[in-house]
Design an enzyme around this catalytic site. Structure first.
Site, PDB file in Angstrom:
ATOM      1  N   ASN A   9       0.876  -1.209  -0.059  1.00 26.62           N
ATOM      2  CA  ASN A   9      -0.113   0.178  -0.213  1.00 26.62           C
ATOM      3  C   ASN A   9       0.914   1.156  -0.011  1.00 26.62           C
ATOM      4  O   ASN A   9       1.741   1.554   1.066  1.00 26.62           O
ATOM      5  CB  ASN A   9      -1.068  -0.032   1.212  1.00 26.62           C
ATOM      6  CG  ASN A   9      -1.623   1.138   1.419  1.00 26.62           C
ATOM      7  OD1 ASN A   9      -1.855   1.962   0.435  1.00 26.62           O
ATOM      8  ND2 ASN A   9      -2.433   1.362   2.445  1.00 26.62           N
ATOM      9  N   TRP A  10       1.045   1.666  -1.062  1.00 27.91           N
ATOM     10  CA  TRP A  10       1.867   2.881  -1.324  1.00 27.91           C
ATOM     11  C   TRP A  10       1.282   4.267  -0.631  1.00 27.91           C
ATOM     12  O   TRP A  10       2.025   5.298  -0.659  1.00 27.91           O
ATOM     13  CB  TRP A  10       2.387   3.464  -2.824  1.00 27.91           C
ATOM     14  CG  TRP A  10       3.359   2.373  -3.290  1.00 27.91           C
ATOM     15  CD1 TRP A  10       3.897   1.303  -2.629  1.00 27.91           C
ATOM     16  CD2 TRP A  10       3.771   2.377  -4.557  1.00 27.91           C
ATOM     17  NE1 TRP A  10       4.825   0.679  -3.387  1.00 27.91           N
ATOM     18  CE2 TRP A  10       4.596   1.211  -4.596  1.00 27.91           C
ATOM     19  CE3 TRP A  10       3.567   3.007  -5.669  1.00 27.91           C
ATOM     20  CZ2 TRP A  10       5.329   0.877  -5.778  1.00 27.91           C
ATOM     21  CZ3 TRP A  10       4.253   2.673  -6.844  1.00 27.91           C
ATOM     22  CH2 TRP A  10       5.289   1.653  -6.875  1.00 27.91           C
ATOM     23  N   LYS A  11      -0.116   4.245  -0.165  1.00 21.94           N
ATOM     24  CA  LYS A  11      -0.632   5.450   0.207  1.00 21.94           C
ATOM     25  C   LYS A  11      -0.312   6.672  -0.530  1.00 21.94           C
ATOM     26  O   LYS A  11      -0.327   6.482  -1.944  1.00 21.94           O
ATOM     27  CB  LYS A  11      -0.098   5.581   1.550  1.00 21.94           C
ATOM     28  CG  LYS A  11      -0.045   4.375   2.672  1.00 21.94           C
ATOM     29  CD  LYS A  11       0.080   4.880   3.925  1.00 21.94           C
ATOM     30  CE  LYS A  11      -0.078   3.264   4.656  1.00 21.94           C
ATOM     31  NZ  LYS A  11      -0.179   3.320   6.158  1.00 21.94           N
ATOM     32  N   HIS A  95      -9.511   0.791   4.714  1.00 19.69           N
ATOM     33  CA  HIS A  95      -8.050   1.408   5.473  1.00 19.69           C
ATOM     34  C   HIS A  95      -8.348   1.981   6.573  1.00 19.69           C
ATOM     35  O   HIS A  95      -9.303   3.003   6.611  1.00 19.69           O
ATOM     36  CB  HIS A  95      -7.202   1.822   4.478  1.00 19.69           C
ATOM     37  CG  HIS A  95      -5.714   1.721   5.165  1.00 19.69           C
ATOM     38  ND1 HIS A  95      -5.357   2.726   5.971  1.00 19.69           N
ATOM     39  CD2 HIS A  95      -4.785   1.070   4.939  1.00 19.69           C
ATOM     40  CE1 HIS A  95      -4.028   2.463   6.209  1.00 19.69           C
ATOM     41  NE2 HIS A  95      -3.718   1.207   5.732  1.00 19.69           N
ATOM     42  N   GLU A  97      -6.798   4.705   7.652  1.00 22.32           N
ATOM     43  CA  GLU A  97      -6.675   6.168   7.323  1.00 22.32           C
ATOM     44  C   GLU A  97      -7.885   6.599   6.671  1.00 22.32           C
ATOM     45  O   GLU A  97      -8.184   7.911   6.978  1.00 22.32           O
ATOM     46  CB  GLU A  97      -5.369   6.192   6.816  1.00 22.32           C
ATOM     47  CG  GLU A  97      -4.054   5.975   7.386  1.00 22.32           C
ATOM     48  CD  GLU A  97      -3.012   5.540   6.845  1.00 22.32           C
ATOM     49  OE1 GLU A  97      -2.751   5.400   5.270  1.00 22.32           O
ATOM     50  OE2 GLU A  97      -1.835   4.867   7.301  1.00 22.32           O
ATOM     51  N   GLU A 167      -5.215  -4.639  10.151  1.00 16.42           N
ATOM     52  CA  GLU A 167      -4.448  -3.820  10.633  1.00 16.42           C
ATOM     53  C   GLU A 167      -4.213  -3.290  11.992  1.00 16.42           C
ATOM     54  O   GLU A 167      -5.486  -2.321  11.870  1.00 16.42           O
ATOM     55  CB  GLU A 167      -4.482  -2.791   9.333  1.00 16.42           C
ATOM     56  CG  GLU A 167      -4.052  -3.519   7.956  1.00 16.42           C
ATOM     57  CD  GLU A 167      -3.382  -2.618   7.147  1.00 16.42           C
ATOM     58  OE1 GLU A 167      -2.382  -2.829   6.681  1.00 16.42           O
ATOM     59  OE2 GLU A 167      -3.889  -0.961   6.922  1.00 16.42           O
ATOM     60  N   GLY A 173       2.662   2.307  10.753  1.00 18.61           N
ATOM     61  CA  GLY A 173       3.656   3.380  10.769  1.00 18.61           C
ATOM     62  C   GLY A 173       4.191   3.808  11.910  1.00 18.61           C
ATOM     63  O   GLY A 173       4.790   4.864  12.056  1.00 18.61           O
ATOM     64  N   SER A 213       3.466  -2.136  10.294  1.00 18.84           N
ATOM     65  CA  SER A 213       5.029  -2.069  10.481  1.00 18.84           C
ATOM     66  C   SER A 213       5.796  -3.563   9.863  1.00 18.84           C
ATOM     67  O   SER A 213       6.567  -3.914  10.713  1.00 18.84           O
ATOM     68  CB  SER A 213       5.338  -1.681  11.983  1.00 18.84           C
ATOM     69  OG  SER A 213       5.133  -0.464  11.974  1.00 18.84           O
ATOM     70  N   GLY A 234       2.916  -0.888   4.398  1.00 15.19           N
ATOM     71  CA  GLY A 234       2.966   0.436   3.835  1.00 15.19           C
ATOM     72  C   GLY A 234       4.340   0.814   3.754  1.00 15.19           C
ATOM     73  O   GLY A 234       4.869   0.566   2.583  1.00 15.19           O
ATOM     74  N   GLY A 235       5.105   1.509   4.667  1.00 14.63           N
ATOM     75  CA  GLY A 235       6.248   2.126   4.486  1.00 14.63           C
ATOM     76  C   GLY A 235       7.484   1.173   3.761  1.00 14.63           C
ATOM     77  O   GLY A 235       8.154   1.681   2.893  1.00 14.63           O
TER      78      GLY A 235
HETATM   79  P1  13P Z   1       3.120   0.681   7.726  1.00 17.77           P
HETATM   80  O1  13P Z   1       3.705  -0.993   7.031  1.00 17.77           O
HETATM   81  O2  13P Z   1       3.966   1.504   7.188  1.00 17.77           O
HETATM   82  O3  13P Z   1       2.884   0.359   9.105  1.00 17.77           O
HETATM   83  O4  13P Z   1       1.469   0.766   7.077  1.00 17.77           O
HETATM   84  C1  13P Z   1       0.659  -0.362   7.183  1.00 17.77           C
HETATM   85  C2  13P Z   1      -0.482  -0.074   6.447  1.00 17.77           C
HETATM   86  O5  13P Z   1      -1.345   0.859   6.583  1.00 17.77           O
HETATM   87  C3  13P Z   1      -0.663  -0.891   5.138  1.00 17.77           C
HETATM   88  O6  13P Z   1      -1.857  -0.775   4.758  1.00 17.77           O
END
Ligand code: 13P
Length: 249
Positions: A9-11, A95, A97, A167, A173, A213, A234-235
């Protein structure tokens, strides 16, 4: 044996050029990898670049959200048919967010899930508790409610492509990861809700990913847990080497 799904997930990161650059480096690192399914979810703006880059490879492209209506006066929105038309095969729904910052509710998750399935997309439905809920011992209740309402009035046949991602919001994050046991416990709750909504056979086959994470250093321990059917990253998915290391855990 459920085939694992490793999804990025590149956000709100990367331009189309940066997306192309990522795939130039990433694809050779995962060439012929068929142990797991690999999905990359860039921003809408990078979907075209991503779809063209992964052409002929083992990598699929997903979106990060969608609107549930077929068309209409919804400024800024994109629907399932549009995503399918440009070569997207997956879509993240619900998600945390989106729930936190953009008013996503359990009911809109359900509407989005139905419309994604209708268009033949594979939805990745996200559920998870915030820290206060975990500390108050409410994790199981929250997961049950989120699943119950997300899965409402959908048949097992329609839902066949659905994937769920657990999640925990406190792990996103933050560098904090749920232990494999914590994740496995949450996945068992989610699988139980899938059994209630769709029946035992569906529930035995549905893939439940862990997100929060995930890094190259912890991927193996998490992926070794029988209840964890993959990762939503994510990251650590923004860098081709790091995401490839997670894929090859
Ligand atoms: P991180 O891997 O940056 O914690 O993000 C997880 C996430 O929200 C994937 O959708």
């Amino acid at each position: 044996m459920r085939k694992k799904v490793i999804a990025a997930n590149w956000k709100m990161y990367k331009t189309p050029d940066q997306a192309r650059e990522f795939f130039r480096e990433f694809l050779p690192l995962v060439k012929d990898h068929d142990r797991d399914e690999i999905v990359v979810c860039p921003t809408y703006l990078c979907i075209d670049a991503a779809v063209n880059s992964v052409n002929g490879s083992c990598v699929a492209v997903g979106a990060q959200d969608l609107h549930w209506e077929k068309e209409g006066a919804f400024t800024g929105e994109i629907n399932a048919a549009m995503l399918a038309a440009v070569g997207t095969t997956h879509v993240i729904i619900g998600h945390s967010e989106r729930r936190q910052h953009f008013g996503e509710t359990d009911d809109t998750v359900n509407l989005k899930l139905k419309s994604a399935l209708e268009a033949g997309l594979a939805p990745i439905v996200c559920v998870g508790e915030v820290l206060e809920e975990r500390e108050a011992g409410l994790t199981d209740d929250v997961l049950r409610r989120q699943c119950l309402r997300a899965f409402y009035a959908i048949s097992a046949k329609k839902a066949s492509k659905m994937v769920v991602a657990y999640e925990p919001v406190w792990a996103i994050g933050t560098g904090k990861t749920a232990t494999p046991q914590m994740a496995a416990d949450a996945h068992t709750i989610i699988r139980g809700e899938a059994a209630k909504a769709f029946g035992q056979e569906f529930s035995d086959g549905v893939r439940i990913l862990y997100g929060g994470s995930v890094k190259p250093q912890n991927a193996k321990a998490l992926m070794s847990e029988a209840e964890i059917d993959g990762a939503l990253v994510g990251g650590a998915s923004l860098d081709p080497k790091s995401f490839a290391a997670i894929v090859r855990y």
